[in-house]
Design a protein around this motif. Structure first.
Motif, short mmCIF file in Angstrom:
data_model
loop_
_atom_site.label_atom_id
_atom_site.label_comp_id
_atom_site.label_asym_id
_atom_site.label_seq_id
_atom_site.Cartn_x
_atom_site.Cartn_y
_atom_site.Cartn_z
N ARG A 770 65.07 17.81 32.17
CA ARG A 770 64.60 19.06 31.76
C ARG A 770 65.26 19.57 30.44
O ARG A 770 64.24 20.49 29.50
N GLU A 771 66.32 19.14 29.66
CA GLU A 771 66.89 19.31 28.35
C GLU A 771 67.35 18.37 27.99
O GLU A 771 68.00 17.78 29.11
N LEU A 772 67.41 18.53 26.89
CA LEU A 772 68.47 16.95 25.97
C LEU A 772 68.96 17.64 24.50
O LEU A 772 67.76 18.26 24.03
N SER A 773 69.83 17.60 24.05
CA SER A 773 70.43 18.48 22.81
C SER A 773 71.39 17.11 22.32
O SER A 773 72.00 16.53 23.27
N LEU A 774 71.92 17.47 21.26
CA LEU A 774 72.63 16.98 20.64
C LEU A 774 73.61 17.81 19.39
O LEU A 774 72.79 17.76 18.63
#
Ligand code: SF4
Length: 827
Positions: A770-774
């Protein structure tokens, strides 16, 4: 555990073997101890942790503030490889200190097929394998346990070997070491001082001139006259993983006086010394309460012979039946199985039933002095099946002295009679027949007899298997090559050290494990040392001097010979437990007497848990699995939690039936190595409990890394939530986290990945994540986060995401620490 190892634990099978930090493991401040003692066991953790001798010595030594005893077990091949790769020396479980940094290293030697593991552990621990190559500053390496009754095959590797009961002599060895340290002097001075202790064999001193003179001064075994005075641990380090004997063990007696003529334990542990029933009761009370074990075993060489058994068992069941604690009695003889004993065992759970007739015909049972009749065997088999057991194990030996084809046929006939008798009772049943090859062990009446060749052994076993061709009967046997090797190693002399060393150099380790054992390597080792192994297994004349003759068990050699002759003529020798002495010699020689207890005084004021009501409530616990707990497999973790709840005195509700189990439900298994901040468990308990009372009873941390962070009551018919949204987070070295890959993922419409090992359609990660972040760099690291919904079949494993999106290799992934937490919950 060595801290540098922890982050690599995901790379080995069953990392819980190496974790340490178990409840009741002893941690001391190094600065306050003067002697560091490594208790080493030459086999894997799950085997060594089941060994009683090590538990007793761990307890005995750690009671002394100036001594710290730690445990070291043999690593499995994958861990041994990892240690070499990382250049880490074999560490102890408690402090992670390398084996070579201990002052004393004491190995337990319970069986011969662990011999090469000793060499492997010394080598991995940075200690010269041969005792003659050890220098000042190296630890003193000693051994104890049943195998030291023939110390010669391993005499090249140990500085000293202890013969007999270890509780007292280990203290004397420590005292000698402490004095030597204080006074000063070289290693030779210490060895000389150890050689002066009763029951201690120091090869470098006692048999230095062996090549010139075969005389070695007699070494007499040590013995504890009264177990009640010797100290016994109510609790020992509590393993996370399932070990071989995973229950509370209380030694109710040492020694056996039945006189089976093949049995080494029956000679070397003589005479019988019972623990008082009051002490047994008290040890069980404390041990079960503090560990949460659902099973206790009353250990001895023949538990049914314990004099007060018929008084003790009902008292134990009275106390523990309500909490569904099963009591098991290993090594039961059929002639000791009164209906009272069987009824008591039945009160909680049928813990498996074993009968050991050892031989198939009455003639051969008389030869070996196994004084049980066919009628008793058949009667017992019928009784146990009519009481509800469905599996009966039968133990037999082949190759016993004077065995003929008629005896083998008699064995087959006996098993068929048992099958027939049981079939009459009706119902489902299985008979498991376990066969082993007789080994003429040192110090037994049969030490003069021959052992079968491998070929002959295999031919007799095959005959039995083909004759027992029934769907109700399963036949298994010990590998004949392993039995052959065990015979040689148990009967060898000093020259055997060279063969053991060669076999080790060739890679022979974990010989007791079928998957690791290689007879070919041993064959090569014998050939290269120009030794014919068969010569150790021949029959011998009365006057033959055995390599172990200088070890005095107290039982006279003439007595053993007479027993051998009586056996061959089928004459029996009665049990001496109740006072009819057979003049074996041990009591006058060691100035000791059999010790038995005829009365049991029930302890007054015993704590009985009384529950006000029987109805049930369900609570949902939110729980963490972090730190060392993350390396536990799902089953290990479940068992550890159940034991914790029992320890806390939570009145659990149980299922019905033959094997009542606590009513607990767990969510899907987590991959080993993954930390989780939010796992759900449903627990059913007696309904007088409230959330507050549970909080009061449970400790803040159930065990390291497993902590309860939420409790709420839920309807009895509710189920664990099938779907949850979880967030995953992992810190990556900045060189590993590529922001472009994240951008690529976010801008794509599809991201197919194959589920490893599954022949299904590729998964589309894009529709799952659903969400992906770095997150931006902080001190050289980046934080990757993603959120997904888990389904009833479990989660998408983080390694799938890390491999597919971040393009990381498996070895990099295995060294990362991923944390899972609940994002949105219906909790
Ligand atoms: S000396 Fe007698 S009483 Fe003592 S163990 Fe031997 S046979 Fe039994």
């Amino acid at each position: 555990m060595n801290p540098s190892l922890e982050k690599y634990l995901s790379r080995v099978r069953r990392p819980s073997r190496y974790l340490g930090k178990e409840l009741f493991s002893v941690i001391k401040d190094s600065r306050t101890v003067s002697l560091r003692f490594a208790l080493a066991f030459p086999d894997l953790y799950e085997v060594g942790m089941s060994y009683l001798g090590m538990k007793i010595l761990y307890h005995t030594l750690n009671q002394r503030p100036e001594i710290w005893a730690e445990r070291v077990f043999a690593p499995a091949p994958d861990m041994a490889q990892l240690l070499k790769e990382l250049s880490i020396l074999l560490p102890s479980l408690e402090s992670g200190r390398a084996l070579k940094e201990f002052d004393l290293v004491g190995f337990s030697l319970p069986y011969e097929l662990g011999y090469t593991n000793v060499l492997n552990m010394l080598s991995l621990g940075g200690i010269p394998v041969w005792s003659r190559e050890r220098k000042e500053g190296d630890p003193v390496v000693i051994a104890g346990g049943p195998c030291t009754f023939n110390p010669e095959p391993m005499s090249g590797f140990f500085d000293a070997l202890v013969i007999g009961d270890g509780e007292e002599v280990i203290q004397e060895i420590c005292a000698a070491w402490l004095t030597w340290k204080k006074v000063g002097g070289d290693r030779q001075i210490l060895l000389r001082s150890l050689s002066g202790l009763s029951g201690v064999y120091v090869p470098a001193i006692h048999s230095k001139n062996r090549e010139v003179s075969p005389e070695i001064p007699a070494i007499r075994k040590r013995i504890i006259p009264d177990l009640n005075q010797a100290g016994y641990p109510a609790v020992s380090p509590l393993p996370y993983q399932q070990i071989i004997h995973d229950r509370l063990s209380v030694e109710i007696a040492r020694g056996c006086t039945r006189g089976c003529r093949f049995c080494q334990a029956g000679v070397i542990y003589r005479p019988v010394r019972e623990r008082s029933p009051e002490q047994v009761y008290q040890l069980l009370e404390e041990g079960l309460s503090r560990t949460g074990y659902p099973e206790a075993t009353l250990l001895s060489l023949s538990s049914g012979d314990y004099t007060c058994l018929n008084q003790l068992l009902p008292a134990l069941m009275e106390r523990w039946e309500r909490e569904k604690v099963a009591v098991s009695l290993p090594s039961l003889r059929v002639d000791t199985l009164s209906s009272e004993v069987i009824e008591q065992i039945l009160r909680v759970r049928k813990t498996g039933f074993t009968i050991a007739p050892e031989a198939g015909t009455q003639r051969l049972r008389d030869v070996i002095n196994k004084n049980v009749t066919e009628e008793e065997i058949l009667q017992t088999a019928q009784t146990v099946f009519s009481l509800g057991w469905r599996v009966l194990k039968l133990y037999f030996m082949i190759g016993l002295p004077s065995e003929t084809q008629e005896d083998l046929e008699g064995l087959v006939l006996l098993v068929k009679k048992i099958e027939k008798a049981v079939r009459k009772k009706g119902g489902r049943f299985e008979i498991h027949v376990a066969l082993s090859t007789f080994i003429p062990k040192p110090h037994t009446p049969f030490q003069w007899a021959a052992q079968l060749s491998m070929e002959e052994s295999l031919s007799r076993l095959t005959f039995i298997r083909s004759a027992l061709n029934s769907r109700h009967i399963q036949v298994k046997w010990n590998d004949t090559r392993q039995s052959f090797l065990e015979g040689i190693l148990s009967r060898g002399d000093q020259r055997m050290s060279r063969v053991i060393y060669r076999a080790f150099q060739k890679g022979s380790i974990l010989d007791a494990w079928g998957e690791h054992f290689s007879w070919e390597l041993w064959q090569q080792a014998f050939e290269e040392e120009s030794m014919n192994p068969q010569r150790y297994l021949k029959s011998q004349d009365r006057d033959y001097v055995f390599p172990w003759d200088f070890i005095q068990t107290g039982v006279e050699k003439d007595y053993l010979w007479n027993e051998f002759q009586k056996g061959l003529s089928g004459e029996s020798t009665p049990d001496c437990r109740q006072g009819d002495c057979n003049q074996c010699g041990i009591c006058p020689t060691l100035k000791i007497k059999p010790l038995i207890f005829k009365e049991f005084t029930f302890p007054s004021g015993r704590p009985l848990i009384v529950y006000p009501k029987e109805s049930i409530k369900k609570f949902r616990l939110l729980i963490t699995k972090t730190g060392p707990s993350r390396f536990l497999g799902h089953l290990e973790w479940k068992e550890a939690i159940i034991r914790s709840l029992r320890r806390a005195g939570l009145p659990l509700a149980f299922s019905q039936g033959f094997h009542p189990l606590p009513r607990l439900s767990f969510g899907p298994a987590l991959p080993v190595g993954l930390s989780s901040m939010g796992e759900f468990i449903d627990v059913q308990v007696q309904d007088w409990l409230s959330e507050e009372k549970i909080w009061d009873r449970l400790p803040a941390d159930l065990f390291p890394g497993t902590k309860i962070i939420g409790i709420s009551e839920v309807p009895l018919n509710s189920h664990l939530p099938q779907k949850q949204i979880y967030q995953y987070q992992v810190e990556l070295d900045k060189a590993l986290g590529d922001p472009e890959r994240v951008k690529e993922f976010l801008s794509s419409t599809e991201w197919p990945v194959e589920k490893p090992g599954k022949k299904t359609e590729p998964l589309n990660l894009k529709s799952i994540i659903r969400e992906l972040s770095l997150l931006p760099e902080n001190n050289g690291t980046l934080t990757a986060r993603w959120t997904l919904e888990s389904g009833p079949e479990g989660d998408i494993r983080p390694e799938l995401v890390l491999r597919s999106i971040f393009n990381l290799t498996d070895s990099v992934i295995q060294s990362l620490s991923v944390v899972k937490s609940l994002s949105v919950s219906n909790y």
